[in-house]
Design a protein around this motif. Sequence first.
Motif, PDB file in Angstrom:
ATOM      1  N   ALA A 125      48.303  31.489  31.538  1.00 42.76           N
ATOM      2  CA  ALA A 125      49.366  31.725  32.515  1.00 42.76           C
ATOM      3  C   ALA A 125      50.038  30.428  32.938  1.00 42.76           C
ATOM      4  O   ALA A 125      51.241  30.397  33.210  1.00 42.76           O
ATOM      5  N   VAL A 126      49.277  29.336  32.981  1.00 46.63           N
ATOM      6  CA  VAL A 126      49.861  28.032  33.314  1.00 46.63           C
ATOM      7  C   VAL A 126      50.885  27.626  32.255  1.00 46.63           C
ATOM      8  O   VAL A 126      51.998  27.193  32.571  1.00 46.63           O
ATOM      9  N   TYR A 127      50.512  27.772  30.991  1.00 47.43           N
ATOM     10  CA  TYR A 127      51.447  27.420  29.912  1.00 47.43           C
ATOM     11  C   TYR A 127      52.675  28.332  29.913  1.00 47.43           C
ATOM     12  O   TYR A 127      53.796  27.876  29.683  1.00 47.43           O
ATOM     13  N   LEU A 128      52.475  29.609  30.187  1.00 46.48           N
ATOM     14  CA  LEU A 128      53.612  30.529  30.250  1.00 46.48           C
ATOM     15  C   LEU A 128      54.511  30.229  31.452  1.00 46.48           C
ATOM     16  O   LEU A 128      55.725  30.443  31.389  1.00 46.48           O
ATOM     17  N   LEU A 129      53.915  29.732  32.541  1.00 44.99           N
ATOM     18  CA  LEU A 129      54.714  29.334  33.699  1.00 44.99           C
ATOM     19  C   LEU A 129      55.619  28.156  33.357  1.00 44.99           C
ATOM     20  O   LEU A 129      56.819  28.158  33.684  1.00 44.99           O
ATOM     21  N   TYR A 130      55.064  27.152  32.688  1.00 48.21           N
ATOM     22  CA  TYR A 130      55.890  26.011  32.261  1.00 48.21           C
ATOM     23  C   TYR A 130      56.959  26.450  31.271  1.00 48.21           C
ATOM     24  O   TYR A 130      58.095  25.950  31.302  1.00 48.21           O
ATOM     25  N   SER A 131      56.622  27.363  30.398  1.00 44.59           N
ATOM     26  CA  SER A 131      57.610  27.879  29.444  1.00 44.59           C
ATOM     27  C   SER A 131      58.746  28.590  30.170  1.00 44.59           C
ATOM     28  O   SER A 131      59.921  28.443  29.805  1.00 44.59           O
ATOM     29  N   ALA A 132      58.420  29.359  31.212  1.00 42.99           N
ATOM     30  CA  ALA A 132      59.452  30.042  31.997  1.00 42.99           C
ATOM     31  C   ALA A 132      60.362  29.048  32.709  1.00 42.99           C
ATOM     32  O   ALA A 132      61.574  29.271  32.833  1.00 42.99           O
ATOM     33  N   ILE A 133      59.808  27.932  33.177  1.00 43.53           N
ATOM     34  CA  ILE A 133      60.623  26.908  33.837  1.00 43.53           C
ATOM     35  C   ILE A 133      61.647  26.330  32.872  1.00 43.53           C
ATOM     36  O   ILE A 133      62.840  26.196  33.201  1.00 43.53           O
ATOM     37  N   LEU A 184      51.209  26.515  22.918  1.00 40.11           N
ATOM     38  CA  LEU A 184      49.973  26.182  23.635  1.00 40.11           C
ATOM     39  C   LEU A 184      49.293  27.430  24.182  1.00 40.11           C
ATOM     40  O   LEU A 184      48.061  27.540  24.164  1.00 40.11           O
ATOM     41  N   ALA A 185      50.087  28.367  24.697  1.00 42.92           N
ATOM     42  CA  ALA A 185      49.512  29.622  25.187  1.00 42.92           C
ATOM     43  C   ALA A 185      48.872  30.409  24.045  1.00 42.92           C
ATOM     44  O   ALA A 185      47.813  31.038  24.223  1.00 42.92           O
ATOM     45  N   ASN A 220      28.800  42.003  34.946  1.00 42.15           N
ATOM     46  CA  ASN A 220      29.567  41.470  36.070  1.00 42.15           C
ATOM     47  C   ASN A 220      30.944  42.110  36.072  1.00 42.15           C
ATOM     48  O   ASN A 220      31.664  42.040  35.086  1.00 42.15           O
ATOM     49  N   ASN A 221      31.316  42.754  37.184  1.00 38.62           N
ATOM     50  CA  ASN A 221      32.623  43.412  37.258  1.00 38.62           C
ATOM     51  C   ASN A 221      33.771  42.407  37.187  1.00 38.62           C
ATOM     52  O   ASN A 221      34.811  42.676  36.601  1.00 38.62           O
ATOM     53  N   GLN A 222      33.572  41.217  37.793  1.00 38.09           N
ATOM     54  CA  GLN A 222      34.623  40.205  37.756  1.00 38.09           C
ATOM     55  C   GLN A 222      34.851  39.732  36.338  1.00 38.09           C
ATOM     56  O   GLN A 222      35.977  39.500  35.909  1.00 38.09           O
ATOM     57  N   ARG A 223      33.753  39.591  35.570  1.00 41.05           N
ATOM     58  CA  ARG A 223      33.883  39.172  34.185  1.00 41.05           C
ATOM     59  C   ARG A 223      34.644  40.213  33.378  1.00 41.05           C
ATOM     60  O   ARG A 223      35.481  39.892  32.536  1.00 41.05           O
ATOM     61  N   THR A 224      34.383  41.502  33.660  1.00 38.60           N
ATOM     62  CA  THR A 224      35.115  42.568  32.981  1.00 38.60           C
ATOM     63  C   THR A 224      36.582  42.524  33.335  1.00 38.60           C
ATOM     64  O   THR A 224      37.455  42.706  32.484  1.00 38.60           O
ATOM     65  N   HIS A 225      36.909  42.233  34.610  1.00 40.49           N
ATOM     66  CA  HIS A 225      38.306  42.153  35.026  1.00 40.49           C
ATOM     67  C   HIS A 225      39.024  41.001  34.329  1.00 40.49           C
ATOM     68  O   HIS A 225      40.151  41.143  33.868  1.00 40.49           O
ATOM     69  N   MET A 226      38.344  39.835  34.256  1.00 40.72           N
ATOM     70  CA  MET A 226      38.960  38.691  33.600  1.00 40.72           C
ATOM     71  C   MET A 226      39.193  38.982  32.132  1.00 40.72           C
ATOM     72  O   MET A 226      40.188  38.569  31.561  1.00 40.72           O
ATOM     73  N   ARG A 227      38.295  39.704  31.508  1.00 42.55           N
ATOM     74  CA  ARG A 227      38.510  40.076  30.115  1.00 42.55           C
ATOM     75  C   ARG A 227      39.717  40.995  29.996  1.00 42.55           C
ATOM     76  O   ARG A 227      40.464  40.923  29.030  1.00 42.55           O
ATOM     77  N   SER A 228      39.902  41.861  30.972  1.00 44.54           N
ATOM     78  CA  SER A 228      41.064  42.743  30.955  1.00 44.54           C
ATOM     79  C   SER A 228      42.354  41.937  31.063  1.00 44.54           C
ATOM     80  O   SER A 228      43.332  42.210  30.358  1.00 44.54           O
ATOM     81  N   VAL A 229      42.378  40.937  31.949  1.00 42.82           N
ATOM     82  CA  VAL A 229      43.559  40.079  32.081  1.00 42.82           C
ATOM     83  C   VAL A 229      43.823  39.347  30.782  1.00 42.82           C
ATOM     84  O   VAL A 229      44.962  39.252  30.318  1.00 42.82           O
ATOM     85  N   ASP A 230      42.767  38.825  30.170  1.00 39.23           N
ATOM     86  CA  ASP A 230      42.933  38.093  28.921  1.00 39.23           C
ATOM     87  C   ASP A 230      43.443  38.995  27.805  1.00 39.23           C
ATOM     88  O   ASP A 230      44.248  38.563  26.976  1.00 39.23           O
ATOM     89  N   ARG A 231      43.003  40.236  27.788  1.00 38.73           N
ATOM     90  CA  ARG A 231      43.501  41.166  26.761  1.00 38.73           C
ATOM     91  C   ARG A 231      44.992  41.424  26.942  1.00 38.73           C
ATOM     92  O   ARG A 231      45.743  41.496  25.964  1.00 38.73           O
ATOM     93  N   HIS A 232      45.413  41.576  28.180  1.00 36.87           N
ATOM     94  CA  HIS A 232      46.843  41.779  28.439  1.00 36.87           C
ATOM     95  C   HIS A 232      47.649  40.552  28.008  1.00 36.87           C
ATOM     96  O   HIS A 232      48.742  40.685  27.442  1.00 36.87           O
ATOM     97  N   LEU A 233      47.122  39.368  28.278  1.00 39.54           N
ATOM     98  CA  LEU A 233      47.834  38.145  27.896  1.00 39.54           C
ATOM     99  C   LEU A 233      47.944  38.012  26.382  1.00 39.54           C
ATOM    100  O   LEU A 233      48.968  37.563  25.858  1.00 39.54           O
ATOM    101  N   ILE A 234      46.911  38.408  25.666  1.00 37.66           N
ATOM    102  CA  ILE A 234      46.953  38.342  24.203  1.00 37.66           C
ATOM    103  C   ILE A 234      48.002  39.310  23.657  1.00 37.66           C
ATOM    104  O   ILE A 234      48.784  38.964  22.753  1.00 37.66           O
TER     105      ILE A 234
END
Length: 335
Positions: free
Chosen positions: A50-58, A109-110, A218-232
């Motif tokens: 998301a950091v790299y995509l933010l710089y790309s958007a700028i 980079l993303a 870990n539910n948080q780990r599952t959520h982060m994996r979900s975010v990463d899947r969306h980003l991919i």
Amino acid sequence: MADTNIVLFSQVVSYLTLYVPYLTIIIGTIGAFCNFLIFTSKKLRSNTCAVYLLYSAIFDLIYIWTGTLTRLMSVHYVYLIPSQSDFYCRFRSYITIVVPVIATYFVLLASIDRCLLTSITRKQIFTKIRFAHWNSWLSIIFWLVCFSFILIVYELKLRDVSANIYECVPRSGLTTTFVNIFYLSCNTVGLYTGMLIATFIAWKRLRQSQNRVHNSRNNQRTHMRSVDRHLIKIMFLQVGISFILTMIRYVYKSYYYFTSNANRGPNITLRDSTLEELTITLYYVNFAKSFPVCTLTSPLFRQIFIRRLLKLCRLDRRFLNRVNPIGSTRAMTAF
């Protein structure tokens, strides 16, 4: 009949080059600010992709307001720009060449970040936010210095003596060949080849991981994996659309470069100039696509965007209540 078709086609493209840039500027500007809301949200601000995509958007926004806007004025409002200024020629050429390279490089980079995320042997340093920011700033400085020769080799040339029309081009001879090859190898061959390879590997690993049974503790780990899947998935679509729009432009540029010495009649000249304007317009659309692709393809991003908007509305309401608490009370009682 062929002449009539070419003239009609050129008229249609003339309307497209007038109205499509307006839409590109409006949609791209709104989309860039919406991307800022999304990529700076609490769920994504600690994600390196998301950091790299933010710089790309700028840099997408910078290119829209420097490349698309100035191109629109040079075609339809030439009296608004200093078209005979050597400084304007070199500065605009530098900005419109280096900025899209930087924006595309951040997408690369993303893509590499997503590829490393799906790797079992990934290094922990690449997943740190501090490393992502340092890598981003060093990359910006590198590309700004790398393309600084544009400020020297570009110059004004008189294209039409009767109409007093100038064009900003590299110096003739080996300089033109070097600029075209260098830019083509950096912005097309190098960056897009890397993006396609990294995105394809990440997508393939994602599909393989979805076919397995995951027992997450870990539910948080599952959520982060979900975010990463969306980003991919978003990266896969962004790279694909960018590749198509960019290839349309550079296939035509390659054709025009290799046939520049051929004899062209009036119809071929009109056709080539029309295709030039059309491919440039499509190329500019490439830098306004990020937000529509993110929100239309990812329900998670739509949810984050809506929550950020609601949060901003609540902050505005609180600010108004602090500034004028009596007036706000009266407004509430009036309803």
